[in-house]
Design a protein around this motif. Structure first.
Motif, short mmCIF file in Angstrom:
data_model
loop_
_atom_site.label_atom_id
_atom_site.label_comp_id
_atom_site.label_asym_id
_atom_site.label_seq_id
_atom_site.Cartn_x
_atom_site.Cartn_y
_atom_site.Cartn_z
N ALA A 1 -9.81 12.20 -1.66
CA ALA A 1 -8.70 13.08 -1.31
C ALA A 1 -8.16 12.75 0.08
O ALA A 1 -6.94 12.69 0.29
N GLN A 2 -9.05 12.52 1.04
CA GLN A 2 -8.61 12.21 2.39
C GLN A 2 -7.93 10.84 2.46
O GLN A 2 -6.93 10.68 3.16
N SER A 3 -8.44 9.87 1.73
CA SER A 3 -7.84 8.53 1.72
C SER A 3 -6.45 8.58 1.09
O SER A 3 -5.50 7.97 1.60
N GLU A 4 -6.33 9.28 -0.02
CA GLU A 4 -5.04 9.43 -0.70
C GLU A 4 -4.02 10.06 0.24
O GLU A 4 -2.89 9.57 0.39
N CYS A 5 -4.40 11.11 0.90
CA CYS A 5 -3.51 11.82 1.82
C CYS A 5 -3.12 10.91 3.00
O CYS A 5 -1.95 10.85 3.40
N THR A 6 -4.08 10.19 3.55
CA THR A 6 -3.84 9.32 4.70
C THR A 6 -2.92 8.16 4.32
O THR A 6 -1.97 7.85 5.05
N LEU A 7 -3.18 7.52 3.20
CA LEU A 7 -2.36 6.37 2.80
C LEU A 7 -0.97 6.80 2.35
O LEU A 7 0.01 6.07 2.58
N LEU A 8 -0.85 7.98 1.77
CA LEU A 8 0.48 8.51 1.44
C LEU A 8 1.26 8.78 2.74
O LEU A 8 2.45 8.45 2.84
N ALA A 9 0.60 9.36 3.74
CA ALA A 9 1.25 9.59 5.03
C ALA A 9 1.67 8.26 5.66
O ALA A 9 2.75 8.16 6.25
N LEU A 10 0.83 7.23 5.54
CA LEU A 10 1.17 5.91 6.05
C LEU A 10 2.41 5.36 5.35
O LEU A 10 3.35 4.89 5.99
N LYS A 11 2.43 5.45 4.05
CA LYS A 11 3.57 4.97 3.25
C LYS A 11 4.85 5.67 3.70
O LYS A 11 5.88 5.02 3.93
N GLN A 12 4.80 6.97 3.85
CA GLN A 12 5.99 7.73 4.24
C GLN A 12 6.44 7.39 5.66
O GLN A 12 7.64 7.24 5.92
N ALA A 13 5.49 7.24 6.58
CA ALA A 13 5.84 6.88 7.97
C ALA A 13 6.50 5.50 8.03
O ALA A 13 7.49 5.30 8.74
N LEU A 14 5.95 4.55 7.28
CA LEU A 14 6.52 3.21 7.28
C LEU A 14 7.93 3.19 6.68
O LEU A 14 8.83 2.56 7.22
N GLU A 15 8.10 3.91 5.59
CA GLU A 15 9.43 3.95 4.96
C GLU A 15 10.45 4.61 5.87
O GLU A 15 11.59 4.15 5.98
N LYS A 16 10.05 5.66 6.55
CA LYS A 16 10.94 6.35 7.49
C LYS A 16 11.35 5.41 8.63
O LYS A 16 12.46 5.50 9.15
N ALA A 17 10.47 4.49 9.01
CA ALA A 17 10.72 3.56 10.11
C ALA A 17 11.39 2.26 9.65
O ALA A 17 11.61 1.37 10.46
N GLY A 18 11.68 2.13 8.36
CA GLY A 18 12.36 0.93 7.87
C GLY A 18 11.43 -0.16 7.38
O GLY A 18 11.77 -1.34 7.47
N SER A 19 10.28 0.21 6.85
CA SER A 19 9.33 -0.78 6.35
C SER A 19 8.76 -0.29 5.02
O SER A 19 9.32 0.60 4.39
#
Length: 126
Positions: A46-64
């Motif tokens: 659960a923690q890994s899923e949440c962390t990697l989803l947050a990573l995905k969203q942060a990268l997309e927001k920043a143009g990656s």
């Protein structure tokens, strides 16, 4: 510092930016924070899923994107969680795998956190 940009963390009390940008390089650190701002304190999956989803969203927001990640540093408070983290990781990444380092730590920023991830990624070319 006009060549360096920072995207602020959504938490107004945070003393860390969400993303740092330098040219086409993006650096971000993510924790198991749910979209509603609450910490996910479940098992490593659960923690890994949440962390990697947050990573995905942060990268997309920043143009990656996750496909543009060059390097990950993965911090785990329980070495035995590595296999569980990797199960989730393989749903977010594929060959060619990013360069990565896994580090065992005694504790992370919040009680109950089992994982934290720092990533370096390239921006998508315009």
């Amino acid at each position: 510092m006009h060549d360096i940009a920072f995207i602020p963390d959504a938490d107004p009390g945070s003393i860390s930016s969400d993303v740092a940008l330098f040219g086409d390089l993006i650096i971000t650190t993510q924790i198991p924070l749910k979209p509603d701002g609450e910490m996910e304190l479940g098992d490593i999956h659960a923690q890994s899923e949440c962390t990697l989803l947050a990573l995905k969203q942060a990268l997309e927001k920043a143009g990656s994107s996750m496909a543009r990640v060059l390097h990950l540093t993965i911090y785990l408070t329980h070495p035995e969680d590595r296999a569980g983290f990797n199960e989730v990781y393989k749903r977010y990444f594929s060959r060619p795998w990013p360069v990565r380092a896994g580090i065992g730590v005694a504790a992370l920023g919040k009680p109950g956190m089992r994982v934290e991830v720092t990533a370096m990624a390239a921006r998508v070319s315009a």
